[in-house]
Scaffold this active site. Structure first.
Site, PDB file in Angstrom:
ATOM      1  N   LYS A  56       0.834  -1.211   0.000  1.00  0.00           N
ATOM      2  CA  LYS A  56       0.000   0.000   0.000  1.00  0.00           C
ATOM      3  C   LYS A  56       0.869   1.262   0.000  1.00  0.00           C
ATOM      4  O   LYS A  56       0.639   2.178  -0.787  1.00  0.00           O
ATOM      5  CB  LYS A  56      -0.895  -0.072   1.248  1.00  0.00           C
ATOM      6  CG  LYS A  56      -1.914   0.988   1.406  1.00  0.00           C
ATOM      7  CD  LYS A  56      -3.025   0.504   2.324  1.00  0.00           C
ATOM      8  CE  LYS A  56      -2.756   0.724   3.798  1.00  0.00           C
ATOM      9  NZ  LYS A  56      -2.679   2.135   4.197  1.00  0.00           N
ATOM     10  N   SER A  57       1.863   1.303   0.866  1.00  0.00           N
ATOM     11  CA  SER A  57       2.696   2.517   0.973  1.00  0.00           C
ATOM     12  C   SER A  57       3.440   2.791  -0.328  1.00  0.00           C
ATOM     13  O   SER A  57       3.515   3.929  -0.802  1.00  0.00           O
ATOM     14  CB  SER A  57       3.719   2.358   2.106  1.00  0.00           C
ATOM     15  OG  SER A  57       3.080   2.290   3.340  1.00  0.00           O
TER      16      SER A  57
ATOM     17  N   SER B 175      11.500   5.793  10.423  1.00  0.00           N
ATOM     18  CA  SER B 175      10.210   5.214  10.024  1.00  0.00           C
ATOM     19  C   SER B 175      10.379   4.762   8.579  1.00  0.00           C
ATOM     20  O   SER B 175      11.440   4.985   7.980  1.00  0.00           O
ATOM     21  CB  SER B 175       9.097   6.261  10.142  1.00  0.00           C
ATOM     22  OG  SER B 175       9.387   7.360   9.308  1.00  0.00           O
TER      23      SER B 175
ATOM     24  N   ASP C  75       1.971  -0.844  12.234  1.00  0.00           N
ATOM     25  CA  ASP C  75       0.688  -1.321  11.710  1.00  0.00           C
ATOM     26  C   ASP C  75       0.425  -2.781  12.075  1.00  0.00           C
ATOM     27  O   ASP C  75      -0.697  -3.267  11.907  1.00  0.00           O
ATOM     28  CB  ASP C  75       0.664  -1.171  10.176  1.00  0.00           C
ATOM     29  CG  ASP C  75       0.567   0.290   9.747  1.00  0.00           C
ATOM     30  OD1 ASP C  75       0.206   1.141  10.593  1.00  0.00           O
ATOM     31  OD2 ASP C  75       0.862   0.583   8.578  1.00  0.00           O
TER      32      ASP C  75
ATOM     33  N   LYS D 183      -4.656   6.003  14.787  1.00  0.00           N
ATOM     34  CA  LYS D 183      -4.708   5.322  13.480  1.00  0.00           C
ATOM     35  C   LYS D 183      -6.166   5.263  13.009  1.00  0.00           C
ATOM     36  O   LYS D 183      -6.999   6.028  13.473  1.00  0.00           O
ATOM     37  CB  LYS D 183      -4.081   3.932  13.600  1.00  0.00           C
ATOM     38  CG  LYS D 183      -2.576   3.978  13.900  1.00  0.00           C
ATOM     39  CD  LYS D 183      -1.815   4.533  12.721  1.00  0.00           C
ATOM     40  CE  LYS D 183      -0.313   4.590  13.001  1.00  0.00           C
ATOM     41  NZ  LYS D 183       0.410   5.277  11.933  1.00  0.00           N
TER      42      LYS D 183
ATOM     43  N   ARG E  98      -6.365   1.950  18.138  1.00  0.00           N
ATOM     44  CA  ARG E  98      -6.067   0.509  18.054  1.00  0.00           C
ATOM     45  C   ARG E  98      -5.691  -0.103  19.397  1.00  0.00           C
ATOM     46  O   ARG E  98      -5.735  -1.329  19.538  1.00  0.00           O
ATOM     47  CB  ARG E  98      -4.954   0.267  17.018  1.00  0.00           C
ATOM     48  CG  ARG E  98      -5.477   0.436  15.609  1.00  0.00           C
ATOM     49  CD  ARG E  98      -4.451   0.091  14.554  1.00  0.00           C
ATOM     50  NE  ARG E  98      -5.079   0.125  13.240  1.00  0.00           N
ATOM     51  CZ  ARG E  98      -4.440   0.329  12.099  1.00  0.00           C
ATOM     52  NH1 ARG E  98      -3.129   0.511  12.096  1.00  0.00           N
ATOM     53  NH2 ARG E  98      -5.086   0.332  10.948  1.00  0.00           N
TER      54      ARG E  98
ATOM     55  N   ARG F 228      -7.308  -3.264   9.782  1.00  0.00           N
ATOM     56  CA  ARG F 228      -6.333  -4.150  10.449  1.00  0.00           C
ATOM     57  C   ARG F 228      -6.938  -4.840  11.669  1.00  0.00           C
ATOM     58  O   ARG F 228      -6.534  -5.933  12.032  1.00  0.00           O
ATOM     59  CB  ARG F 228      -5.072  -3.370  10.801  1.00  0.00           C
ATOM     60  CG  ARG F 228      -4.393  -2.795   9.554  1.00  0.00           C
ATOM     61  CD  ARG F 228      -2.932  -2.519   9.713  1.00  0.00           C
ATOM     62  NE  ARG F 228      -2.452  -1.647   8.660  1.00  0.00           N
ATOM     63  CZ  ARG F 228      -2.196  -2.022   7.391  1.00  0.00           C
ATOM     64  NH1 ARG F 228      -2.370  -3.265   7.022  1.00  0.00           N
ATOM     65  NH2 ARG F 228      -1.770  -1.143   6.501  1.00  0.00           N
TER      66      ARG F 228
HETATM   67  C1  S3P Z   1       2.364   4.944   6.226  1.00  0.00           C
HETATM   68  C2  S3P Z   1       2.943   5.346   7.397  1.00  0.00           C
HETATM   69  C3  S3P Z   1       2.472   4.939   8.725  1.00  0.00           C
HETATM   70  C4  S3P Z   1       1.508   3.760   8.651  1.00  0.00           C
HETATM   71  C5  S3P Z   1       0.511   3.898   7.554  1.00  0.00           C
HETATM   72  C6  S3P Z   1       1.202   4.035   6.207  1.00  0.00           C
HETATM   73  C7  S3P Z   1       2.929   5.440   4.956  1.00  0.00           C
HETATM   74  O1  S3P Z   1       1.817   6.024   9.331  1.00  0.00           O
HETATM   75  O2  S3P Z   1       0.862   3.592   9.888  1.00  0.00           O
HETATM   76  O3  S3P Z   1      -0.351   2.770   7.505  1.00  0.00           O
HETATM   77  O4  S3P Z   1       2.621   4.876   3.889  1.00  0.00           O
HETATM   78  O5  S3P Z   1       3.715   6.393   4.995  1.00  0.00           O
HETATM   79  P1  S3P Z   1       2.669   7.134  10.140  1.00  0.00           P
HETATM   80  O6  S3P Z   1       3.768   7.520   9.262  1.00  0.00           O
HETATM   81  O7  S3P Z   1       1.771   8.298  10.412  1.00  0.00           O
HETATM   82  O8  S3P Z   1       3.100   6.440  11.394  1.00  0.00           O
END
Ligand code: S3P
Length: 436
Positions: A21-22, A199, A320, A347, A351, A393
């Site tokens: 997805k990302s 991250s 996640d 989220k 969660r 999720r």
């Molecule tokens: C994501 C970043 C995460 C994650 C989300 C997807 C992304 O959120 O929880 O499902 O694609 O950059 P955060 O960056 O706000 O933690």
């Protein structure tokens, strides 16, 4: 329609993880901004969230084609770049649906443009904190207003002129980091970000592959304003979707599952580390690189799990996956303590509260804390009827729980899984886990 899941006698077979997805969101957004032609994107995420991104980009005048995938691969798309400044004013409000990633990354793209745009989404999205992007974008010179003192969607982007920034990020958020880097592409000077912890780094990888001058030293990122060159992307399988089968495979008493084509980028693969520390029989096979992202097949087998402490820098690398890790922790031998995960409260649902509520209802010894939860361990997960608070999720974590629980688990609102994994319940059915 509710679904009821009961433990099948065994859990064996192969699964191909759906496109990440990302990475899918980024492949569309970044290529839409390129000025060098048309990009091809393969194995695009089938979830509704990424479709929200496609539709928003189309509303902004970007030509995108989409064809069904074949042989277990996701859809194939083409995106024709309009250049950094080529987006057109949309005729209507832009709808990001349930997608926080769409909203926060698009905020970086829409900030400081000479077109008027308004970004909104569903009730969950409208309750999620957007001040974390609106404030630093406004400090860069963007003119933005939003509901509730400029903190909640709908968000209105009025224009402005973007300046470079030197910003200390208050949260380890890939969405915030990506938002500011995207705005930085059109700023008058460098953008420097300092992260509190690492991250997911898909944005840094893809922008670098597109020719952007971006340097990274430990937790510091410096980006110079640049044009983007088109890049073709073959999206790796989503480790966050694979996570459900990883946990099902290690927790079920008679299991061997091969999950194919899973992205194992170290900034996403915290669950592999965590499950291994818990004692999981988990092997990475055929490790390879696909479009600049590390990928492997993951073999999991029935395991004797023990409790663990999850805190500090690993938390953003598995954020996640915590709802489904909690399922493994519930049956593991000994206590599991999850800390430093207060981001879970903002989220798609809270969660921590949602997980603690259903786990307690299924007879699990668990207590919520402000920044995580404590699970006593050694539990049998019982059955019952549970709702998933419109959170994909949560829904899928309940599905996994049903594959290992003593009595059937009924998920009252299962369709929300389609946000990231539309055929999740079909796979449960193929495993013989679906009642009725
Ligand atoms: C994501 C970043 C995460 C994650 C989300 C997807 C992304 O959120 O929880 O499902 O694609 O950059 P955060 O960056 O706000 O933690």
């Amino acid at each position: 329609m509710p679904v009821s899941i009961a433990r099948p006698r065994s859990l064996r077979g192969e699964i191909i993880a759906p496109g990440d997805k990302s990475v899918s969101h980024r492949a569309i957004m970044f290529n839409a901004l390129s000025n060098t032609g048309t990009a091809s994107i393969k194995n695009f995420s089938p979830g509704a969230d990424c479709t929200s991104t496609v539709e928003i980009m189309r509303s902004l005048g970007v030509e995108i084609t989409r064809e069904d995938g074949h042989a277990g691969m996701g859809d194939s798309l083409t995106v024709k770049g309009v250049g950094l400044n080529g987006l057109q004013e949309p005729a209507d409000i832009l709808d990001a649906g349930n997608s926080g990633t769409t909203t926060r990354l698009m905020s970086g793209i829409l900030a400081g443009r000479d077109i008027l745009t308004i970004l909104t989404g569903d009730d969950s999205l409208k309750s999620r904190p957007m001040g974390r992007v609106i404030k630093p974008l406004s400090d860069m010179g963007a003119v933005i207003t939003a509901r509730d003192g400029d903190t909640l969607a709908p968000i209105v982007f009025h224009g402005g002129t973007l300046r470079g920034t030197n910003y200390e990020m208050p949260v380890a958020s890939a969405q915030l980091k990506s938002c500011l880097l995207l705005a930085g592409l059109r700023a008058d000077d460098k953008t420097k970000l300092t992260q509190p912890a690492e991250s997911r780094d898909h944005t840094e990888r893809m922008l670098s592959a597109m020719g952007v001058k971006l340097t990274k030293t430990d937790l510091e990122i410096v980006l110079e304003p640049s044009e983007l060159q088109t890049v073709d992307v073959e999206v790796p399988g989503d480790i966050s979707s694979a996570a459900f089968w990883m946990v099902a495979g290690v927790c079920h008493p008679d299991a061997e599952l091969l999950i194919k084509n899973v992205g194992i980028n170290p900034t996403r693969a915290g669950i592999v580390t965590a499950l291994r520390i818990m004692g999981a029989d988990l092997t990475l096979l055929d490790e390879r690189e696909v479009a600049g992202e590390p990928v492997a097949d993951i073999l999991v087998r029935t395991s004797e799990l023990k409790g663990i402490e999850l805190s500090g820098d690993i938390v953003p690398l598995l954020i996640d996956e915590i709802p489904v890790i909690a399922v493994a922790a519930a049956i593991a031998d000994g206590e599991t303590v999850i800390k430093d995960a207060e981001e879970l409260r903002v989220k798609e649902s809270d969660r921590i509260q949602a997980s603690v509520t259903w786990l307690k209802g299924a007879g699990v010894d668990v207590e919520g804390t402000p920044d995580g939860m404590i699970l006593g361990g050694g539990n049998t997960i019982g059955g019952g009827e549970f709702q998933c608070y419109d959170d994909h999720r949560l829904a899928m974590s309940l599905g996994v729980a049903g594959l290992i629980s003593s009595d059937p688990i009924t998920v009252l609102d299962p369709d929300v899984a389609g946000i990231s994994y539309p055929n999740f319940w079909e796979i449960i059915e193929d495993f013989g886990g679906m009642l009725g």
